[in-house]
Design an enzyme around this catalytic site. Structure first.
Site, PDB file in Angstrom:
ATOM      1  N   PRO A  30       0.814  -1.215   0.000  1.00  0.00           N
ATOM      2  CA  PRO A  30       0.000   0.000   0.000  1.00  0.00           C
ATOM      3  C   PRO A  30       0.847   1.263   0.000  1.00  0.00           C
ATOM      4  O   PRO A  30       1.996   1.261   0.469  1.00  0.00           O
ATOM      5  CB  PRO A  30      -0.811  -0.114   1.298  1.00  0.00           C
ATOM      6  CG  PRO A  30       0.019  -0.983   2.184  1.00  0.00           C
ATOM      7  CD  PRO A  30       0.717  -1.957   1.273  1.00  0.00           C
ATOM      8  N   ASP A  31       0.291   2.325  -0.520  1.00  0.00           N
ATOM      9  CA  ASP A  31       0.933   3.632  -0.524  1.00  0.00           C
ATOM     10  C   ASP A  31       0.517   4.367   0.744  1.00  0.00           C
ATOM     11  O   ASP A  31      -0.636   4.739   0.903  1.00  0.00           O
ATOM     12  CB  ASP A  31       0.503   4.421  -1.769  1.00  0.00           C
ATOM     13  CG  ASP A  31       1.155   5.791  -1.840  1.00  0.00           C
ATOM     14  OD1 ASP A  31       1.936   6.122  -0.925  1.00  0.00           O
ATOM     15  OD2 ASP A  31       0.866   6.530  -2.786  1.00  0.00           O
ATOM     16  N   PHE A  32       1.477   4.570   1.660  1.00  0.00           N
ATOM     17  CA  PHE A  32       1.107   5.178   2.939  1.00  0.00           C
ATOM     18  C   PHE A  32       0.671   6.632   2.775  1.00  0.00           C
ATOM     19  O   PHE A  32       0.098   7.219   3.684  1.00  0.00           O
ATOM     20  CB  PHE A  32       2.239   5.072   3.959  1.00  0.00           C
ATOM     21  CG  PHE A  32       3.431   5.947   3.690  1.00  0.00           C
ATOM     22  CD1 PHE A  32       3.419   7.286   4.042  1.00  0.00           C
ATOM     23  CD2 PHE A  32       4.580   5.431   3.118  1.00  0.00           C
ATOM     24  CE1 PHE A  32       4.528   8.094   3.824  1.00  0.00           C
ATOM     25  CE2 PHE A  32       5.684   6.231   2.888  1.00  0.00           C
ATOM     26  CZ  PHE A  32       5.658   7.564   3.239  1.00  0.00           C
ATOM     27  N   ARG A  33       0.933   7.240   1.605  1.00  0.00           N
ATOM     28  CA  ARG A  33       0.516   8.622   1.392  1.00  0.00           C
ATOM     29  C   ARG A  33      -0.959   8.733   1.020  1.00  0.00           C
ATOM     30  O   ARG A  33      -1.509   9.823   0.951  1.00  0.00           O
ATOM     31  CB  ARG A  33       1.356   9.284   0.294  1.00  0.00           C
ATOM     32  CG  ARG A  33       2.793   9.524   0.696  1.00  0.00           C
ATOM     33  CD  ARG A  33       3.517  10.396  -0.314  1.00  0.00           C
ATOM     34  NE  ARG A  33       4.916  10.541   0.054  1.00  0.00           N
ATOM     35  CZ  ARG A  33       5.871   9.721  -0.313  1.00  0.00           C
ATOM     36  NH1 ARG A  33       5.588   8.661  -1.042  1.00  0.00           N
ATOM     37  NH2 ARG A  33       7.119   9.920   0.054  1.00  0.00           N
ATOM     38  N   ASN A 103      11.119   3.456  -4.690  1.00  0.00           N
ATOM     39  CA  ASN A 103      10.654   2.392  -3.800  1.00  0.00           C
ATOM     40  C   ASN A 103      11.817   1.730  -3.074  1.00  0.00           C
ATOM     41  O   ASN A 103      12.951   1.734  -3.548  1.00  0.00           O
ATOM     42  CB  ASN A 103       9.852   1.357  -4.589  1.00  0.00           C
ATOM     43  CG  ASN A 103       8.593   1.966  -5.186  1.00  0.00           C
ATOM     44  OD1 ASN A 103       8.044   2.925  -4.635  1.00  0.00           O
ATOM     45  ND2 ASN A 103       8.136   1.433  -6.302  1.00  0.00           N
ATOM     46  N   ASP A 105      11.542  -1.574  -1.762  1.00  0.00           N
ATOM     47  CA  ASP A 105      11.136  -2.967  -1.553  1.00  0.00           C
ATOM     48  C   ASP A 105      11.988  -4.002  -2.269  1.00  0.00           C
ATOM     49  O   ASP A 105      11.835  -5.205  -2.041  1.00  0.00           O
ATOM     50  CB  ASP A 105       9.674  -3.145  -1.975  1.00  0.00           C
ATOM     51  CG  ASP A 105       9.388  -2.553  -3.351  1.00  0.00           C
ATOM     52  OD1 ASP A 105      10.130  -2.848  -4.305  1.00  0.00           O
ATOM     53  OD2 ASP A 105       8.423  -1.765  -3.464  1.00  0.00           O
ATOM     54  N   HIS A 120      15.834   6.009  -2.548  1.00  0.00           N
ATOM     55  CA  HIS A 120      15.479   6.063  -1.133  1.00  0.00           C
ATOM     56  C   HIS A 120      15.990   4.854  -0.348  1.00  0.00           C
ATOM     57  O   HIS A 120      15.533   4.600   0.760  1.00  0.00           O
ATOM     58  CB  HIS A 120      13.959   6.206  -0.983  1.00  0.00           C
ATOM     59  CG  HIS A 120      13.445   7.489  -1.549  1.00  0.00           C
ATOM     60  ND1 HIS A 120      12.144   7.646  -2.022  1.00  0.00           N
ATOM     61  CD2 HIS A 120      14.044   8.689  -1.730  1.00  0.00           C
ATOM     62  CE1 HIS A 120      11.988   8.869  -2.466  1.00  0.00           C
ATOM     63  NE2 HIS A 120      13.125   9.524  -2.312  1.00  0.00           N
TER      64      HIS A 120
END
Length: 243
Positions: A30-33, A103, A105, A120
């Site tokens: 999920p996109d936490f934003r 990302n 991940d 990041h």
């Protein structure tokens, strides 16, 4: 694959892909934003995600930082989706020269991409703040190495805290990674941007280094750069790039 995108790819020899959170949401991360993410974080933890993922919060509240981090940013069982797989295949064919990702991940590498610039950082890498030793994700998630959820180094006589090798809010991007991303984008004849609103800086500013002939934007919603693009596709990126 979308026929319009295929024509651009066929007309290209040095493609660079620049991707954001929307690339991984199709794998189940999920996109936490999103509004749901923001609401959930405030309700459960009492803070916004940007606050909990900041350098000041990490150093000031390490136990709550790692609680949020482990419960919301770690998805060890997710698999690459059709977009990740297509990019890896296009790299093998010599079309894609590099992937630049926001990302953390590691899904591009899991799909088979070799040249990946992680702006990041990555949850798969972790290091001791004291001695510099690196640890994998399993080590950080193993509570036997933790005190109150915070992982510590196992080197004899060290005991330093183990920090995820990710760029937190308030921290600078790695100069070497940024330079590699800039070099890749500036030498590309086609830049495909996917799964990002291009609203997060300084990463979004990398688009200004592109001087090639095809700028492709694949995002579910419009971006500030749509009017500059050769091709804009407002559909899920996995569906568009399935190869």
């Amino acid at each position: 694959m979308d026929e319009r995108l295929k024509r651009v790819i066929d007309d290209s020899s040095r493609i660079v892909f620049f991707g954001g959170a929307g690339v991984s949401t199709e794998s189940g991360i999920p996109d936490f934003r999103s509004e749901t993410g923001l609401y959930h974080a405030r309700q459960v933890y009492g803070y916004a995600p940007e606050t909990m993922l900041s350098d000041t919060f990490y150093y000031g509240h390490p136990e709550l930082f790692f609680k949020y981090y482990k419960e919301n940013l770690i998805y060890p069982d997710v698999e690459p989706n059709d977009a990740h797989k297509a990019l890896a295949k296009l790299e093998q064919e010599g079309k894609v020269k590099a992937v630049v990702t926001q990302n953390i991940d590691g899904l591009h590498q899991k799909a088979g991409s070799r040249t990946v610039h992680e702006l990041h950082g990555s949850v798969l890498r972790n290091y001791c703040e004291k001695c510099g030793k690196f640890f994998d994700l399993d080590y950080v998630m193993d509570e036997s190495h933790c005190r109150n959820g915070v992982p510590y180094c196992d080197c004899e006589g060290c005991g330093g805290r183990v920090k995820p090798d990710v760029v937190l809010y308030g921290e600078m991007l790695d100069d070497d990674v940024v330079s590699a991303a800039v070099n890749a984008i500036s030498s590309a004849d086609t830049l495909i941007i996917g799964g990002t609103s291009l609203a997060v800086y300084p990463a979004a500013g990398l688009i200004h280094y592109f001087r090639g002939k095809h700028l492709v934007l694949i995002n579910k919603t419009p971006t500030p750069y749509d009017r500059h693009a050769t091709l804009v596709i407002n559909e899920p990126i996995g569906k568009v790039m399935k190869y």
